[in-house]
Design a protein around this motif. Structure first.
Motif, PDB file in Angstrom:
ATOM      1  N   ASP A  55       0.804  -1.218  -0.037  1.00  0.00           N
ATOM      2  CA  ASP A  55      -0.091   0.080  -0.070  1.00  0.00           C
ATOM      3  C   ASP A  55       0.904   1.214   0.064  1.00  0.00           C
ATOM      4  O   ASP A  55       0.501   2.346  -0.276  1.00  0.00           O
ATOM      5  N   GLN A 114       1.606   5.410  -3.171  1.00  0.00           N
ATOM      6  CA  GLN A 114       0.432   5.272  -2.232  1.00  0.00           C
ATOM      7  C   GLN A 114      -0.975   4.778  -2.871  1.00  0.00           C
ATOM      8  O   GLN A 114      -1.435   5.339  -3.686  1.00  0.00           O
ATOM      9  N   SER A 168      -7.129   4.862  -1.504  1.00  0.00           N
ATOM     10  CA  SER A 168      -7.989   4.273  -0.500  1.00  0.00           C
ATOM     11  C   SER A 168      -9.409   3.994  -1.367  1.00  0.00           C
ATOM     12  O   SER A 168     -10.106   4.881  -2.079  1.00  0.00           O
ATOM     13  N   SER A 169      -9.842   2.777  -1.323  1.00  0.00           N
ATOM     14  CA  SER A 169     -11.185   2.356  -2.095  1.00  0.00           C
ATOM     15  C   SER A 169     -12.377   2.968  -1.094  1.00  0.00           C
ATOM     16  O   SER A 169     -12.471   3.187   0.053  1.00  0.00           O
TER      17      SER A 169
END
Length: 462
Positions: A403, A458, A461-462
């Motif tokens: 991530d 990075q 974010s889902s």
């Protein structure tokens, strides 16, 4: 440049997790210099486990990686520090080598054949190395390379002839005045790239003969078979495999270990001339690397003016005299105990222990396939791309990154054939590729002075 990859990981969340294994993928690095430098200096940082994944586009590079890994991990029982350093430089950068270096390669080729055909032997001799991911035909091909290496015939690889052929092809009509061409490349291209420590004589000797490093007065006249490789060429409409020398003939091996050092005393000038050569820098860097791998402490070169033991103790660390004497004593003891002949290399090969380190060779050119395998999802904390394979950096790479990850890309700074505007264009293209793959903008990069570009990835974010 040989890069300590740990420094690029500073600031990542992963730094806080002691028990996590650092997984680093190197794409097209061409050799193990970044891996060896990272491992040699790893004791300087918080203790970590390392897993390096190596991905190349030619099996000869894996064969050379095995050779230099084994040589780097030779124990003092079999090989002293100075001898190891000289042999490393010679095999790394010379088209022709000494007879004893050739004999070492032939002996080790027998060991490597056993390792690639029997994983139990591999685990016993080089426990950190994993070849299980290679395809069967790739391991067969590797075995064939090592059989070529162990063939004592000099005729099977006429290195000097291949070198001359490459020079003629590259220079064309300039071949007859080639010394002037070498002079031009040196003054107009190489020295402007923080490589002035490479002496003109060193560079021109290498361009003429293929010999970069001559650390001792010796005869370097045996072909270095580890530099041979095969390419498929089109001959009369048919594809034919040809073995020859297809490596670098312009930039030079000095760039890997011979232009930068932690010891800045090598770059002192007298009358506006460097007092040391690139050979001296490379020799110190390799010797330091091997000392740190073995002893987990910084190598301190001997101070000529400070000979008293009191002054030496103030410096801290070991000096070359102590190291050499210690290793000579170890070798003598070993020979007494084992009742072996005067050649320590007759002892069975064993490697220095590398704790918490694993090195995995991946199948050739397999980067596009990794994202389709579940075991590589969200795996790599860092990916390094050499400039020759940077086109493989696409959005397909994102799934195999953690991530928060680091992507390091080698610039085209030392591709001497390129003009300044082409170097800038290369950097802009690389930044575009990295951003398209999900990396953050690295900010302003000077193409003329940057050897690498470090990107931060990075995951959105889902």
């Amino acid at each position: 440049e040989h890069k300590d990859l740990i420094t690029a990981l500073t600031g990542l969340n992963i730094e806080e997790k002691d028990d996590e294994e650092m997984r680093i993928l190197l794409v097209g690095a061409g050799d193990l210099r970044h891996v060896l430098t990272t491992l040699a200096r790893s004791y300087r940082y918080r203790k970590k486990k390392f897993h390096f994944y190596i991905l190349e586009n030619a099996l000869e590079l894996y064969a050379r990686d095995m050779l230099f890994l084994s040589l780097s991990l030779e124990t003092p029982k079999r090989m002293g520090l100075q001898e190891k350093t000289e042999m490393f430089l010679e095999l790394f950068g010379n088209l022709t080598i000494r007879k004893q270096s050739c004999e070492y390669v032939e002996k080790m080729a027998n060991e490597f054949i056993k390792m690639v055909t029997d994983f139990d032997i591999l685990h016993q001799k080089l426990p950190m190395l994993d070849l299980s991911q290679l395809k069967f035909k790739e391991r067969d091909f590797l075995e064939g390379i090592f059989k070529f290496w162990r063939n004592p015939s000099i005729e099977i690889f006429d290195a000097v002839k291949h070198w001359d052929m490459r020079q003629r092809q590259y220079l064309g009509p300039r071949y007859d005045c080639r010394m002037n061409a070498y002079d031009w490349d040196y003054h107009m291209k190489l020295v402007n790239k923080e490589a002035e420590i490479i002496h003109k004589h060193e560079y021109k000797t290498w361009r003429s003969t293929g010999i970069a490093f001559e650390p001792r007065e010796a005869t370097y006249d045996v072909p270095n078979k580890t530099l041979a490789s095969g390419v498929v060429v089109n001959q009369g409409g048919e594809k034919v495999s040809r073995r020859g020398y297809w490596g670098d003939i312009v930039a030079s091996p000095f760039l890997a270990f011979g232009i930068q050092s932690e010891d800045k005393s090598f770059f002192k000038k007298s009358n506006n001339m460097y007092t040391k050569l690139s050979l001296n820098v490379a020799e110190f860097n390799i010797l330091s690397l091997f000392h740190e791998l073995t002893h987990k402490e910084k190598y301190v070169p001997p101070k000529v003016e400070e000979k008293s033991s009191e002054k030496k103790e103030k410096e801290g660390g070991a000096t070359i005299t102590e190291i050499t004497e210690e290793e000579e004593n170890q070798e003598e003891e070993c020979l007494k105990q084992d009742d072996v002949s005067s050649n320590p290399l007759e002892l069975p090969y064993e490697s220095l222990p590398l704790e918490d380190v694993k090195i995995t060779f991946l199948p050739l050119n397999c980067l596009p396939d990794l994202q389709r395998k579940s075991k590589y999802q969200n795996t790599f904390h860092m990916v390094y791309f050499a400039n020759s394979l940077v086109h493989l950096l696409t959005s397909d790479v994102a799934p195999i990154l953690t991530d928060t990850a680091v992507v390091i890309i080698e610039t085209a700074r030392y591709m001497l054939e390129l003009k300044d505007d082409q170097e800038v264009e290369f950097v802009n293209k690389v930044i575009g590729l990295a951003k398209a793959a999900g990396c953050q903008d690295p900010g302003k990069i000077d193409a003329k002075t940057s050897n690498f570009i470090t990107f931060r990835y990075q995951r959105p974010s889902s």
